[in-house]
Every structure is written in C-alpha cells, then in structure tokens.
Write an enzyme that holds these catalytic residues in place. Structure first.
Site, PDB file in Angstrom:
ATOM      1  N   HIS A  60      -3.451  -9.780   5.812  1.00 13.81           N
ATOM      2  CA  HIS A  60      -2.805  -8.519   5.996  1.00 13.81           C
ATOM      3  C   HIS A  60      -1.661  -8.564   6.937  1.00 13.81           C
ATOM      4  O   HIS A  60      -1.493  -9.182   7.997  1.00 13.81           O
ATOM      5  CB  HIS A  60      -4.004  -7.624   7.064  1.00 13.81           C
ATOM      6  CG  HIS A  60      -5.073  -7.402   5.939  1.00 13.81           C
ATOM      7  ND1 HIS A  60      -5.187  -6.177   5.375  1.00 13.81           N
ATOM      8  CD2 HIS A  60      -6.415  -7.861   6.133  1.00 13.81           C
ATOM      9  CE1 HIS A  60      -6.412  -6.283   4.890  1.00 13.81           C
ATOM     10  NE2 HIS A  60      -7.263  -7.249   5.343  1.00 13.81           N
TER      11      HIS A  60
ATOM     12  N   HIS B   5      -7.473 -13.338   6.804  1.00 13.81           N
ATOM     13  CA  HIS B   5      -8.758 -12.776   6.765  1.00 13.81           C
ATOM     14  C   HIS B   5      -9.498 -13.726   5.816  1.00 13.81           C
ATOM     15  O   HIS B   5      -9.229 -13.548   4.581  1.00 13.81           O
ATOM     16  CB  HIS B   5      -9.179 -11.370   6.383  1.00 13.81           C
ATOM     17  CG  HIS B   5     -10.477 -10.945   6.501  1.00 13.81           C
ATOM     18  ND1 HIS B   5     -10.838  -9.875   5.991  1.00 13.81           N
ATOM     19  CD2 HIS B   5     -11.513 -11.543   6.783  1.00 13.81           C
ATOM     20  CE1 HIS B   5     -12.319  -9.531   6.047  1.00 13.81           C
ATOM     21  NE2 HIS B   5     -12.594 -10.697   6.800  1.00 13.81           N
TER      22      HIS B   5
ATOM     23  N   TYR C 298     -10.141  -1.008   1.245  1.00 14.67           N
ATOM     24  CA  TYR C 298      -9.872  -0.970   2.637  1.00 14.67           C
ATOM     25  C   TYR C 298      -9.797   0.286   3.441  1.00 14.67           C
ATOM     26  O   TYR C 298      -9.278   1.097   3.052  1.00 14.67           O
ATOM     27  CB  TYR C 298      -8.877  -1.979   3.157  1.00 14.67           C
ATOM     28  CG  TYR C 298      -9.335  -3.619   3.479  1.00 14.67           C
ATOM     29  CD1 TYR C 298      -9.722  -3.310   4.885  1.00 14.67           C
ATOM     30  CD2 TYR C 298      -9.230  -4.581   2.516  1.00 14.67           C
ATOM     31  CE1 TYR C 298      -9.824  -4.900   5.198  1.00 14.67           C
ATOM     32  CE2 TYR C 298      -9.569  -5.773   3.210  1.00 14.67           C
ATOM     33  CZ  TYR C 298     -10.049  -5.923   4.240  1.00 14.67           C
ATOM     34  OH  TYR C 298     -10.455  -7.052   4.714  1.00 14.67           O
TER      35      TYR C 298
ATOM     36  N   ASP D 240       0.815  -1.328  -0.045  1.00 10.71           N
ATOM     37  CA  ASP D 240       0.086  -0.082  -0.068  1.00 10.71           C
ATOM     38  C   ASP D 240       0.842   1.279  -0.097  1.00 10.71           C
ATOM     39  O   ASP D 240       0.290   2.117  -0.393  1.00 10.71           O
ATOM     40  CB  ASP D 240      -1.092  -0.052   0.956  1.00 10.71           C
ATOM     41  CG  ASP D 240      -2.141  -0.989   1.043  1.00 10.71           C
ATOM     42  OD1 ASP D 240      -2.487  -1.307  -0.189  1.00 10.71           O
ATOM     43  OD2 ASP D 240      -2.618  -1.378   1.798  1.00 10.71           O
TER      44      ASP D 240
ATOM     45  N   GLU E 219      25.748  -7.699  11.794  1.00 15.41           N
ATOM     46  CA  GLU E 219      26.492  -6.869  12.658  1.00 15.41           C
ATOM     47  C   GLU E 219      26.090  -7.264  14.086  1.00 15.41           C
ATOM     48  O   GLU E 219      25.262  -7.576  14.337  1.00 15.41           O
ATOM     49  CB  GLU E 219      26.261  -5.291  12.371  1.00 15.41           C
ATOM     50  CG  GLU E 219      26.952  -4.779  11.084  1.00 15.41           C
ATOM     51  CD  GLU E 219      26.591  -3.193  10.943  1.00 15.41           C
ATOM     52  OE1 GLU E 219      27.716  -2.676  11.108  1.00 15.41           O
ATOM     53  OE2 GLU E 219      25.399  -2.864  11.065  1.00 15.41           O
TER      54      GLU E 219
END
Length: 816
Positions: free
Chosen positions: A575, A739, A524, A436, A722
C-alpha cells in the site's frame, strides 16, 4: 514647559503608525494596552512608550523618562497610539474573520449547484449530452462533477486581505462517445450558482485524455454482466461440478465477480481480467479458480470478446476450448469441497472464547460539559486551530488554510492517491495494480456508524457526489468531526522529594480534534484522519482495514502470499498513500533543509590525553527540486525542516515546521517499468517542489486505466529542477506498508499495526509549547501540612457521566 526636541525626534524616528500597523506590535482591548508578541499588559501609555523605545533602539539622551517627556509629548503620542490602536484593535479578529470568510471557497458543490451545472450543460446543444444511465456506450454524458478550486493567489486575496472571493466554478468531466474520435474532455463551468459559460480544462503539457482511460461506468458493468452470463451459459456445468455454484441462472448458490485493473498492457487497450467468486458474505475471500479476460474496448458491446480463460491453474484461448477439453477429460479438473452454509469463515459473526463481559458496553467517549469545537459549514475551529475542509469526489479528504493562533501553517493538505500493487500466480493476481483515484475513491465514503466508525458524540456531516449519475447522490453521515482524549497525557511530571513524598505533580490531558472519512474501494476500507493536537502538531493518518484481495490457491502461489483457507491465497501487496502538503510557514517564502548527525572527535578539554566522540548537528540546505527528491532505497534524513528564512522566533531561530514519518513504505516497481510511469510519485518518500497552479494534483482518475502514458506525470514536476530557496514550497509525501496476509487477516484485516501517515510538528515556530494556553492543566503541590493542594482551571468535578468524585491526587509513596 516645552517638550524636549530629542524626545520628539525620537518619537518621529519610531514611525509609530507604520511600526504598529505593519508589525502588529500593539492592539488595544478593554482599556488595556497589549503587546501582541508576548501578550504582556501595560497599565499606562508611559510604560508602553518605554517598550516602544527599546523595541526600536532609539537613543533619547541621558535624561530619564519622567524628566524629559512632557505632557504635550505624551498627548501627541496618545493621538498616534489611538490611530494605531484603531487600526490594530481588530487584527486578531480580522484574521479569524478572513479565514471564516474564505472557507466557503473550498466548500464542496451543493446539490443545488450540481443541478444548475447539469441543467446548463444540457442546454448547450453543441455538447449533445444525454443521460449517464443511457444503455448505449456511444453517448456524450457527464461522468464527474466537483468543485474547481480557485488558484492560490486568488484565494489568498480573500484569506489574507478580506477581499471578495473568486467566483465558484465546477470541474466537469464529460465522456464523448458519440463522435468520430471518442474522447474525454474536462471543463470548468461557472460562475456558480448561475453558470453561463464553460471552457476546456487542460492538464500540464496539454496531454489528451484517451477514451480508453476513462473509469468504468455502471452501464459498462451491466454490459460486462451480460458477457459473463453468456460465459456462464457455456461453462455453468463445469462451474457447478467444480464449485457447486453457477453464474447467471442461479438461485441461492450464485457466483459474483471482481474486475482487475489496469485494463490491459499498453495504452489504448481496454481488456479486463475478471475473477469469479462465491456470492456469499465476504465474497472477496471466496475465489473459485475461474478467471476470464474480456476485451471490451469497442463501443458496441455486442462485439466484446473473451480472449483467455484460466481454470484451476490452466490457460485456454476460449470458453469453448475449456468446455471441449473438460468434456474429454484431458485437463486437471477442480472439485471444491461441498460448501458449508454454517462455515463462518468470511463473516463477522462472533465465534471463539473471550473473557470480556458481553452484557455491558465498553468504555465510551463523552463531552461532560458540552462541545469544545465549532463547525460552521466547512469551517472548523478548535484549540487555536482553524481550517476549511472538503472531500474531493475523485480522491478524498482535503483541508485548506490551516492556521494555529491565526498564523497559517499550510495552505493545503490533501490526499492525492492510494495504490495497492499485488503479486500472485493467477492472471488476476499478476495484473492487480489498483490505483484508487481511478475508482473515484472520494465517492466511496459511505455512511459512518455512530459508536464504531466515530464516537456517538461526533458531529456528522452528509456529503454529496455527482459521479456516474444524473443527479447528486447523498452520502449520509459520511464525514465526522470529534474531540477525543488519547488516554495518554500530552505531558506530565512527578517531581519526587526522594523522601517518600513529592514537590509537585503537573499534567495535561491530551485532547485532540479528529476529522474523519472512509473510502471503501471494493474490498479495502481506508480510514482517513486528520488529527489536531493542542501543541500545534497536526497528524495525517490512514488506517487500513476491510477484506484482503485473495485469489485461488496454487502451490506456486505460496511464493506470493499465504494460504488462509482450503483454496484461498492471501496475496502479498504494498500500500502506498500520497499526499500534497502545501506549506506556508509564517508566510509563502519558505526554504527546506535536512538535519542529521555526524560524529566529531576532539581532545577532552577537562582531561588532557583523552578524546571525546559525540554527535554534532549536520544541516544540509536543499536548493533545487532534484536535491530535495529522496529516492526509496536510499538513506532518508531524520529531520525534514521547512522554515521561513525571514522570520525568527524569540530565540533567534528560523520559524519552522518539520515532517515526521510513520511509514515503512518502499517502491512497488522498478523505475520506468511500464505501469510505474503512471505513479512516478511513488519513487520518492518525499519530494519538494515550487508551487505551481498547473501542478494541482499528482495523479488523476485516468491513471488506473492508462498508467503507461498518464495525463499527469509527477516526474515532470521536478524535471526542470527549479530553485527552492525562499520560495512557495509544496512537499509531496509518500507513506505506506508491505502487507503479507496471514491467517489473522481472516475474516478482515484489523487496524492495529496497519496505520501509516505523517506528523507536522513545530520546530522553533513558537517561543514555547503553545499548549501552555490549555486550561486543562492540573498542578498538585503539598501544602504546609503535607496535604495535596490541587490547582486547576477547569471544573472540579468532571461530570456524572464519567465520575461523581472530584479529581484527587496523592503523590506519596512508602513501604507497605
């Protein structure tokens, strides 16, 4: 009487000035001497000297204080104390002043700054910039403008020493379409508010930005619409007979579309599956079984082509092939039932029965005696907390310089990315892998409604974005800040006397401060919250709502979701939300360990012949970045502890905070599989790295359209493995949920059960619960006559808007 030499030398050993100044042990307020670490008050300098001597473990002979300290020695000490108190009297206020002073470094660009940057760049003839709204794609134009955050060590000079803030700069994304090799280039422009120079801004590894990876613009959508109208002109007869709707030349029964990303299957491609939907309220859940694949890579939109068509589960190489076979009757034709204008399926219009009265409002949030938090531009203070905030146009909400009681806990907590990866039977569903930030998620923070999105009493803030535009765009009331009660005590205890009465009752209201924005990325809606509790706990939370991403129903589609309407499949998806958490626990030198349990078996010391099995703490120190990168699918530690190995609390424990998850996420693709290369952060619920100025974000606005060879690869952040012991550490946190849509997602997905995030919780950072400072505590004890005696530190009457009755509590209980 002459001063005792042993006392004088002891005083010298105390190194008064260095001790007081460096360790912040004392400061003076209103004539009182105060020991900063415990806030104890001293009535006299003599008492204070006693404490100092104990603090530094000086041996001052066997003489008593009264016998050995002469007036001269006390006078000498008074002068030293005066110098120290002058240096330290403003230590606490300076911390606050410097935090306030530095907050402006993180403030979003103002409209004036945006206009100044635009005008300056337009004046640079070598760039050849034109309007973003120019209809040609062969143009050089500004795509995005936002704040360029200063480097951390520069910012800390202002935050920790009160020094001058670094000059403000803008990050500007320019798309160069009008040149031999089109490309996207980023610049830093400054100093603001009067810019006079720009320089190229590069990503780690100096990766070039492919022109095809740029986000899609409004002008490009206009040209796509023309292509779709041409498709409609050829296929509208089929569409009308099949669905009752047409595209383009229509009146009230029109089709619209949703475009799918990524736009292709390999780097350098720009071809998009487009799904047709009925253009009615809630059109996201009205697919009609017609999808087309458009190749729109060429900058001459007249050369765009249709590569594939999907109709009623069948594939065609062109619209013409579909029309020909449809007319011949050699394909399976689609015929949806007549559209019912009265069908409320996708609307918010109430229906059904509920017993709740509708002629009165429900409970509301109030501030009986007024507001208890302060907001000064982007600087916020509440109940010991202070922080600065901004809303990054590319990705969204960030907070900086998060402090509790003046001590920094985190330098930055910032949303990085949100993805939703789908499965399905139609080509659009198969291809849907939304990343997104590539849709400028931060600019999707539209207006918040008072009383629904935020309480009516909230402090609302307008936001300004410069994205795909020629001037700043105002988003009214797009951010809100408010205090609320959770309607659950922060803590409480009823202490029974087991005789029908009680010894005491104690309770503390749980008030929190919330800063909130939303992102509506097409279908959404993400609600972004940072929540601040009185006990030093901070919560980051995403609540998902909005419309599901639905495709046309096929029988095979049931393998990938749930039928939610006659011809609609709700597609399964995952999601994932990614955060950057730059922790500075009692300083920048931090370490990381995980804490778990293991069973131990030993002989019972008080019952020979028996054994005891119990859990024992098991600590694992993580010394390298790879060891602190936890993979999905592997056992995840219970306690994730970040601490300062050089700072102890009163009880000798290392001062620390831990991250606690609210998530049931999992990976979305196998490691290394094509698009997964763009979201390598999604491999890890947690990864810990050393802070680097060239590892600012884990994603970019280009990943959506080029996930195969992204300009930002999170995996490279940990590749050099590191050391992370006693270093400036950054935690990268991934949360999310699976979902599987269901009928109750119609018309909209509701927020309950769809919230994920994490908590930052103190773990031996304080000596005791810091919410003890709250004056909202109430204690009730029975007096000599057994009547309730209420002890409180806030007004007795809450306020007429809540109740006209004073607080009352009676903890007795008896049979009826």
């Amino acid at each position: 009487m002459q001063a005792n030499p042993s006392i004088i030398s002891c005083f010298v050993l105390l190194k008064f000035y260095d001790l007081l100044l460096a360790n912040h042990l004392l400061f003076k307020r209103s004539g009182w001497l105060i020991k900063a670490e415990t806030s104890e008050l001293y009535d006299s300098e003599e008492d204070c000297i006693h404490w100092l001597i104990q603090k530094t473990h000086c041996s001052c002979s066997s003489h008593t204080f009264e016998e050995t300290v002469t007036e001269g020695a006390k006078m000498w000490f008074s002068w030293m104390l005066l110098l120290a108190s002058l240096a330290m009297s403003t230590a606490s206020s300076k911390s606050r002043e410097w935090a306030h002073h530095g907050a402006a470094m993180f403030a979003d660009l103002t409209p004036q700054e945006m206009n100044a940057v635009r005008d300056y760049l337009y004046s640079c003839s070598e760039l050849g910039l034109t309007s973003a709204q120019d209809k040609s794609l062969k143009k050089n134009s500004i795509l995005l403008m936002e704040l360029h955050v200063p480097r951390k060590h520069e910012a800390l000079r202002a935050l920790d020493r009160g020094q001058a803030k670094p000059s403000r700069q803008a990050r500007v994304v320019v798309q160069f379409g009008n040149q031999a090799v089109p490309n996207v280039t980023e610049y830093t422009v400054g100093p603001l508010p009067f810019p006079r120079s720009y320089q190229v801004k590069t990503f780690k590894g100096d990766r070039p930005i492919r022109f095809e990876s740029r986000p899609i613009s409004s002008v490009e959508y206009e040209h796509l619409n023309v292509v779709l109208e041409k498709i409609g002109a050829k296929a509208n007869k089929i569409l009308e007979e099949s669905t009752g709707f047409t595209y383009g030349n229509c009146t009230n029964r029109c089709l619209t579309f949703s475009d799918i990303a990524p736009r292709g299957l390999a780097p350098g491609e720009r071809r998009t599956w487009i799904m047709m939907q009925k253009f009615v309220e809630g059109y996201f859940i009205h697919p009609v079984g017609f999808e087309v694949l458009v190749n729109h890579k060429d900058l001459d939109h007249n050369k765009w082509t249709v590569e594939k068509v999907w109709y009623n589960g069948q594939y065609f190489d062109s619209v013409e092939e579909l029309v020909e076979k449809y007319e011949k009757g050699t394909i399976n034709k689609l015929k949806l039932q007549e559209h019912d204008e009265e069908d409320l399926f996708s609307t918010y219009i109430p229906r059904g029965h509920m017993n709740t009265q509708t002629n009165i409002h429900g409970a509301k949030l109030v501030e009986p005696q007024g507001r208890r938090f302060q907001v000064d531009r982007n600087f916020v203070e509440y109940a010991g907390w202070s922080f600065a905030y901004r809303v990054r146009s590319s990705a969204g909400l960030q907070i900086f310089d998060l402090r509790f009681n003046g001590e920094r806990i985190a330098y930055e907590i910032a949303l990085q990315e949100a993805i939703a990866f789908y499965s399905g039977d139609s080509p659009a569903a198969m291809q849907t892998k939304y990343i997104d930030a590539g849709w400028a998620m931060g600019t999707s923070d539209y207006e918040l409604s008072k009383g629904i999105d935020c309480p009516e009493i909230a402090h609302f803030v307008d936001l300004y974005h410069y994205y795909d535009t020629d001037k700043p765009v105002r988003y009214r009331n797009a951010l809100c800040i408010f205090e609320m009660t959770t309607a659950l005590p922060l803590r409480r205890h009823f202490n029974s006397n087991f005789q029908g009465g009680y010894n005491f009752y104690g309770g503390l209201e749980n008030h929190v401060l919330v800063i909130r924005t939303t992102s509506t990325v097409y279908n959404y809606d993400y609600i972004w919250d940072f929540v601040f509790y009185q006990n030093g706990v901070m919560e980051s939370r995403m609540s998902a709502t909005g419309y599901i991403h639905a495709t046309f129903f096929t029988e095979n589609g049931l393998n990938y979701g749930t039928r939610v309407y006659n011809y609609v499949l709700g597609n399964l998806h995952t999601h994932l939300i990614h955060y950057k958490v730059d922790l500075d626990i009692a300083g920048r030198d931090n370490s990381f360990e995980t804490i778990g349990l293991k069973y131990v078996n030993f002989s019972n010391p008080w019952s020979p012949g028996h054994t005891i099995v119990q859990s024992k703490l098991h600590r694992t120190q993580h010394e390298t970045e790879r060891s602190a990168a936890f993979r999905f699918g592997k056992k995840f530690p219970k306690y994730l502890h970040f601490y300062n190995p050089n700072q102890n609390n009163k009880w000798g424990h290392k001062k620390g905070y831990r991250i606690q998850y609210n998530s049931h996420a999992n990976s979305v693709l196998p490691r290394g599989w094509k698009e997964e290369n763009g979201i390598t952060w999604s491999r890890y619920p947690l990864a810990v790295t050393r802070h680097k100025d060239n590892e600012v974000t884990s994603s970019s606005i280009y990943t959506q359209n080029d996930p195969w060879e992204p300009v930002v690869s999170f995996e490279e952040f940990i590749r050099n493995n590191e050391n992370i012991v006693n270093q400036d550490l950054v935690a990268w946190v991934t949360v999310g949920f699976l979902h599987i849509p269901h009928s109750e997602d119609i018309p909209n997905t509701a927020t309950p059960g769809n919230a994920v995030g994490f908590f930052l919780r103190p773990f031996n950072f304080f000596d005791e619960d810091p919410s003890l400072a709250s004056r909202s505590t109430v204690i009730v004890r029975p007096d000599e006559k057994g009547q309730p005696k209420v002890q409180r530190w806030t007004p007795e009457v809450v306020g007429h808007c809540v109740s006209n009755e004073p607080f009352f509590y009676n903890g007795t209980y008896a049979g009826v």
